[in-house]
Design an enzyme around this catalytic site. Structure first.
Site, PDB file in Angstrom:
ATOM      1  N   LYS A  82      -9.260  13.983   3.999  1.00 30.27           N
ATOM      2  CA  LYS A  82      -8.504  12.762   3.976  1.00 30.27           C
ATOM      3  C   LYS A  82      -7.573  12.605   5.132  1.00 30.27           C
ATOM      4  CE  LYS A  82      -6.963  13.930  -0.075  1.00 30.27           C
ATOM      5  NZ  LYS A  82      -7.066  12.719  -1.122  1.00 30.27           N
ATOM      6  N   ARG A  83      -6.863  11.890   5.464  1.00 28.39           N
ATOM      7  CA  ARG A  83      -6.042  11.955   6.776  1.00 28.39           C
ATOM      8  C   ARG A  83      -5.083  13.142   6.406  1.00 28.39           C
ATOM      9  NH1 ARG A  83      -6.123   8.213  11.064  1.00 28.39           N
ATOM     10  NH2 ARG A  83      -4.049   9.214  11.675  1.00 28.39           N
ATOM     11  N   THR A  97      -8.589   6.907  -2.823  1.00 27.41           N
ATOM     12  CA  THR A  97      -9.890   6.492  -3.327  1.00 27.41           C
ATOM     13  C   THR A  97     -10.867   7.551  -3.155  1.00 27.41           C
ATOM     14  OG1 THR A  97     -10.260   5.473  -1.062  1.00 27.41           O
ATOM     15  CG2 THR A  97      -9.701   4.089  -2.916  1.00 27.41           C
ATOM     16  N   LYS A 130       0.146  14.413   1.704  1.00 27.88           N
ATOM     17  CA  LYS A 130      -1.199  15.009   0.873  1.00 27.88           C
ATOM     18  C   LYS A 130      -1.144  16.425   0.611  1.00 27.88           C
ATOM     19  CE  LYS A 130      -3.423  10.790   2.610  1.00 27.88           C
ATOM     20  NZ  LYS A 130      -4.434  10.379   1.789  1.00 27.88           N
ATOM     21  N   LYS A 148     -14.348   8.535  -5.356  1.00 29.11           N
ATOM     22  CA  LYS A 148     -15.743   8.944  -4.815  1.00 29.11           C
ATOM     23  C   LYS A 148     -16.211  10.125  -5.275  1.00 29.11           C
ATOM     24  CE  LYS A 148     -14.272   6.535  -0.446  1.00 29.11           C
ATOM     25  NZ  LYS A 148     -13.548   7.242   0.786  1.00 29.11           N
ATOM     26  N   HIS A 207       0.837  -1.174   0.125  1.00 27.39           N
ATOM     27  CA  HIS A 207       0.082   0.145   0.150  1.00 27.39           C
ATOM     28  C   HIS A 207       1.027   1.172   0.077  1.00 27.39           C
ATOM     29  CE1 HIS A 207      -4.311  -1.232   0.441  1.00 27.39           C
ATOM     30  NE2 HIS A 207      -3.662  -2.480   1.076  1.00 27.39           N
TER      31      HIS A 207
HETATM   32  C1  LIG Z   1     -12.389   7.281   0.932  1.00 26.73           C
HETATM   33  C2  LIG Z   1     -12.208   7.607   2.611  1.00 26.73           C
HETATM   34  C3  LIG Z   1     -10.582   7.680   2.788  1.00 26.73           C
HETATM   35  C4  LIG Z   1      -9.561   7.721   1.934  1.00 26.73           C
HETATM   36  O1  LIG Z   1      -9.442   9.123   1.371  1.00 26.73           O
HETATM   37  P1  LIG Z   1      -8.126   9.337   0.449  1.00 26.73           P
HETATM   38  O2  LIG Z   1      -8.488  10.639  -0.183  1.00 26.73           O
HETATM   39  O3  LIG Z   1      -7.905   8.253  -0.866  1.00 26.73           O
HETATM   40  O4  LIG Z   1      -6.813   9.163   1.172  1.00 26.73           O
HETATM   41  C5  LIG Z   1     -10.279   7.941   4.175  1.00 26.73           C
HETATM   42  N1  LIG Z   1     -11.233   8.177   4.822  1.00 26.73           N
HETATM   43  C6  LIG Z   1     -12.586   7.863   4.806  1.00 26.73           C
HETATM   44  C7  LIG Z   1     -13.366   8.266   5.951  1.00 26.73           C
HETATM   45  C8  LIG Z   1     -12.905   7.822   3.608  1.00 26.73           C
HETATM   46  O5  LIG Z   1     -14.205   7.441   3.295  1.00 26.73           O
END
Ligand SMILES: *Cc1c(COP(=O)(O)O)cnc(C)c1O
Length: 822
Positions: free
Chosen positions: A557-558, A665, A563, A669, A367
């Protein structure tokens, strides 16, 4: 096990409104002992969940019986994290019962939306990796793959985040406080997990050298099962989470010495294993308790899998044909030595046949390529906790070294490839162990899989060219469109029918409507309605007004330096400065929304949160700009918050330093919900660009190759700062305390990292191209028909990013399992 209880039940599975309503009432009275005078929202929610569970149980039992009768090959998905979020909507949608349930609930004078919000998020994960596991469970059930997800039932999931005075404050996540009605405890599914002790060698009757692991500490792993229904296909798979318990009775020595309290207290220590999820995302901290958790998951899950196998087969050589084990990152890679141990020490196989089985059963998903994330356990620690496994790992390493000596790897290569590093404080490299012991190793986007073979695992890619493959991540369209964006899902279904929900490629057909005015207007209206709903929520929860007609520019995101939330705040400050300089500037109103948790020990990430909030404080309270620009950090990011924010987004921020985001991911979305992406050529952004076309995504910044070249030639952030007046102004403001007048030096660690410590994440290097690309975003946004056209093209081309496609790829490329077409 057969019992004497007659199996002539009337099924409690009425799928009509009346039956559903009556069962809710039944559960309220006869399960929860409540009447209309004293029942609470939680009771109502709880009764609804039990009514849904009743309707899952027949299908669950039938599915498991069918797998058994068909002697189906099982997929075992091992993951330390499952970020599943709320389940009520998801269960009802997959059962095809959402409207029935809503009507039944309204018929009782209750509010469906209130009940839905009563559920607590199951937050047993940090971010993308855990959410991926949850999407995969949904897709495996939808494709009829005979899969079980194994994980840990942490008492405390990811912490709740408060923002106090702009700073992140962590609070324990009490998700189990009132029970969790979606799971059923299985008291008969309890396995002994061993730790510590030592190994002994002896000759058995046949003169074979036999090893035993003795004098161990023992803990129980107790199973809690949650049903995972496929989308309207009658399949119900299982998520089985292990809880640590202890039943050795009491510590007998203390007990006999009359120390009753101590005897009981020691018991509790064993249960600490499943107490809490480690809140670090992509950083390795070598704590012993974490290694215990990893082995706990692996040992319980493999015992369960072996028991299932042995019930139907007696020839161990059939294991690879009957089981595919998928390790979600290196965390469960102890499954490799554990299966070796079981096969040799318990099943009495010789090394070679055992190794043959293991290496045709195990698979490992990588990952991240970031060095600080790679798990490397000190041998000293591991051999104390898991002496027999450490011995087996050393033997795997020894034999592997022999093969690569023969295959002509240089000495340097061999040192890099070793599983147990050859140094003073030797370490077990869990990634190397995964590669040597697995049938297949996959990355999670095309770019990431390619880089994996070119960088950290280069030597292995030469040694085992056929072992490496790619499976690009995906998201489930049930939750991430049908559930979170009913308006858009309904519009799409009106035009092309409902097949897209299981065949997301069908979305291609909405591209025909890009020039259809009424379709475009509907897409716009739905987006506006979603933005208003989010604005209402923000107002209700945080008392802050945001303008639904502004650009909703969202980064959730985190919080991590790679990032680059920092770069997005710097853009906000740039717009602010332009507006202050020129109050009449023709800047499109924009609302920047952030959300995300920082690991509690990640000081820099926490300072970034403070900076976002400090910048927000100044901008939002400055009457010169606050009509045009707003910045907001929404606390406590979670799956449920994502479901509210993503459908309301115009612009999706995917701005990681190229080469550092393995896939992402969140990016998928957003695009599926009609946001346009501003992003770097990183992770799955590259595949999104391929799918939607370069005109329908805003790409900026250095590529991986450019970053390589710049690092080679010497990167000079200070020179960039000196030459770009807007950039210089932003950094100077942050540095001088413009946003932190009460503590002018507060943000020096940030400006220092950029100017004096090499700006590792190249924020300054990418700043200008980012800011200029944002100006282009604004120009396109002003042309609403054009913007909407691009949004529709994005939606239409997201078929590739369904997690159903990912799972099909796993079935074909890795698991060798047939997909049952629904
Ligand atoms: C999809 C999702 C992530 C991953 O987000 P990235 O932008 O790909 O880092 C992290 N936390 C939650 C709650 C999510 O739904």
């Amino acid at each position: 096990m057969p019992t004497d209880i007659p199996h002539d039940l009337q099924p409690r599975t009425g799928m009509d409104v009346d039956a559903f309503r009556e069962d809710i009432k039944q559960h309220l009275q006869y399960t929860l002992a409540k009447d209309q005078y004293v029942s609470t929202e939680w009771d109502h929610y709880h009764s609804v969940v039990m009514t849904v569970m009743d309707r899952l149980h027949d299908r669950w039992i039938d599915t498991q019986q069918r797998y058994y009768q068909q002697k189906a090959k099982r997929v075992y998905y091992l993951s330390m994290e499952y970020l599943i979020g709320r389940l009520l909507d998801n269960m009802l949608i997959n059962l095809g019962l959402q409207d029935v349930a809503a009507e039944a609930i309204e018929g009782l004078g209750l509010d469906y939306d209130v009940l839905r919000e009563t559920e607590v998020d199951a937050g047993l994960g940090n971010g993308g990796l855990g959410r991926l596991a949850a999407c995969f469970l949904d897709s495996m059930a939808t494709l009829g793959v005979p899969a079980i997800g194994y994980g840990i039932r942490y008492d405390y999931g990811i912490f709740d985040q408060d923002i106090v005075d702009g700073w992140q404050v962590e609070k324990p996540d009490l998700w189990l406080e009132y029970g969790y009605p979606w799971s059923i405890v299985r008291p008969r599914k309890k396995y002994k997990i061993q730790f510590y002790g030592e190994t002994t060698a002896s000759k058995d009757a046949r003169g074979r050298l036999h090893f035993d692991w003795v004098n161990t500490h023992k803990v129980n792993a107790l199973a809690y099962d949650t049903p995972i229904p496929g989308f309207q296909n009658g399949v119900v798979n299982t998520l089985r989470l292990w809880k640590a318990t202890s039943d050795e009775g009491f510590d007998l020595k203390s007990f006999n010495q009359g120390d009753y309290i101590d005897a009981v207290r020691n018991n509790l220590l064993e249960e600490n294993i499943s107490r809490v999820l480690y809140p670090n995302d992509k950083v390795f901290k070598g704590q012993e308790l974490r290694l215990k958790q990893e082995y706990f998951l692996v040992s319980a899950s493999l015992q369960d899998a072996m028991q299932r196998f042995k019930k139907q087969f007696d020839d161990l050589r059939k294991i690879p044909a009957q089981m595919a084990v998928q390790c979600n990152d290196t965390h469960p890679n102890l499954a490799i030595p554990e299966l070796m141990r079981v096969l040799m020490d318990e099943e009495e196989l010789e090394w070679e046949p055992a190794w043959d089985i293991v290496t045709r059963t195990m698979n490992y998903t990588n990952h991240t390529l970031m060095p600080e994330a790679l798990e490397q356990w000190p041998v000293s620690l591991m051999s104390n906790l898991l002496p027999r496994h450490t011995q087996i790992i050393r033997e795997i390493d020894r034999r592997f070294l022999n093969t690569i000596r023969v295959s002509g790897r240089t000495r340097e290569q061999r040192e890099r490839m070793r599983i147990v590093s050859n140094e003073m404080n030797a370490r077990v490299r869990m990634g190397n162990l995964g590669i040597v012991g697995a049938k297949k190793v996959n990355g999670v986007s095309q770019l990431h899989s390619d880089l994996m073979k070119k960088t950290i695992f280069k030597d292995f890619a030469q040694e085992f060219p056929g072992k490496f493959t790619n499976v690009t991540n995906g998201i489930t369209p049930r939750r991430w469109l049908r559930q979170c964006n009913r308006g858009l899902a309904g519009l799409i279904s009106d035009r092309i029918g409902e097949e897209w929900m299981t065949h997301l490629d069908q979305l291609k057909r909405v591209q025909d409507f890009t020039e259809d005015d009424s379709f475009r207007e509907s897409v716009q209206q739905i987006k506006l309605a979603n933005k208003k709903r989010l604005a209402d929520y923000v107002k209700r929860q945080h008392g802050v007004g945001i303008n639904p007609h502004s650009i909703f520019d969202i980064q959730i995101k985190r919080i991590h330096e790679y990032k680059r939330q920092l770069m997005a705040v710097m853009h906000a400050v740039t717009l602010y400065n332009r507006l202050k300089e020129n109050p009449g500037a023709d800047i499109e109103p924009r609302t920047l929304l952030f959300a995300g948790k920082a690991a509690p020990g990640y000081t820099m990430a926490k300072l970034h949160i403070k900076l976002i909030n400090s910048v927000a404080e100044i901008i939002n309270n400055d009457p010169d700009v606050s009509d045009t620009l707003r910045v907001l950090f929404l606390p406590d990011y979670s799956v449920s918050l994502a479901e509210k924010m993503i459908p309301a987004a115009d612009l999706s921020e995917q701005i990681s330093t190229a080469g550092m985001e393995a896939s992402g991911t969140g990016n998928m979305k957003f695009a599926l919900n009609g946001a346009l992406t501003i992003g770097t050529l990183d992770g799955a952004n590259i595949e999104i660009r391929e799918q939607v076309g370069p005109d329908n995504i805003f790409i900026f910044g250095f590529t991986v190759d450019e970053i390589d070249a710049i690092r080679q030639n010497g990167y000079e952030p200070k020179a960039i700062y000196e030459e770009d007046q807007e950039l210089k102004q932003v950094i100077d403001q942050i540095h001088s305390g413009y946003f932190s007048p009460e503590a002018p030096n507060l943000f020096h660690p940030i400006t220092n990292a950029l100017l004096n410590e090499g700006d590792y994440f190249m924020v300054l290097g990418d700043y200008r191209s980012y800011v200029d690309k944002q100006a282009e975003v604004e120009r396109v946004y002003k042309q609403q028909p054009e913007w909407t056209r691009k949004a529709i093209i994005n939606i239409a081309n997201m078929g590739h990013f369904s997690s159903d496609r990912s799972i099909r790829d796993y079935c074909e490329r890795i698991w060798d399992v047939e997909v049952r077409e629904g």
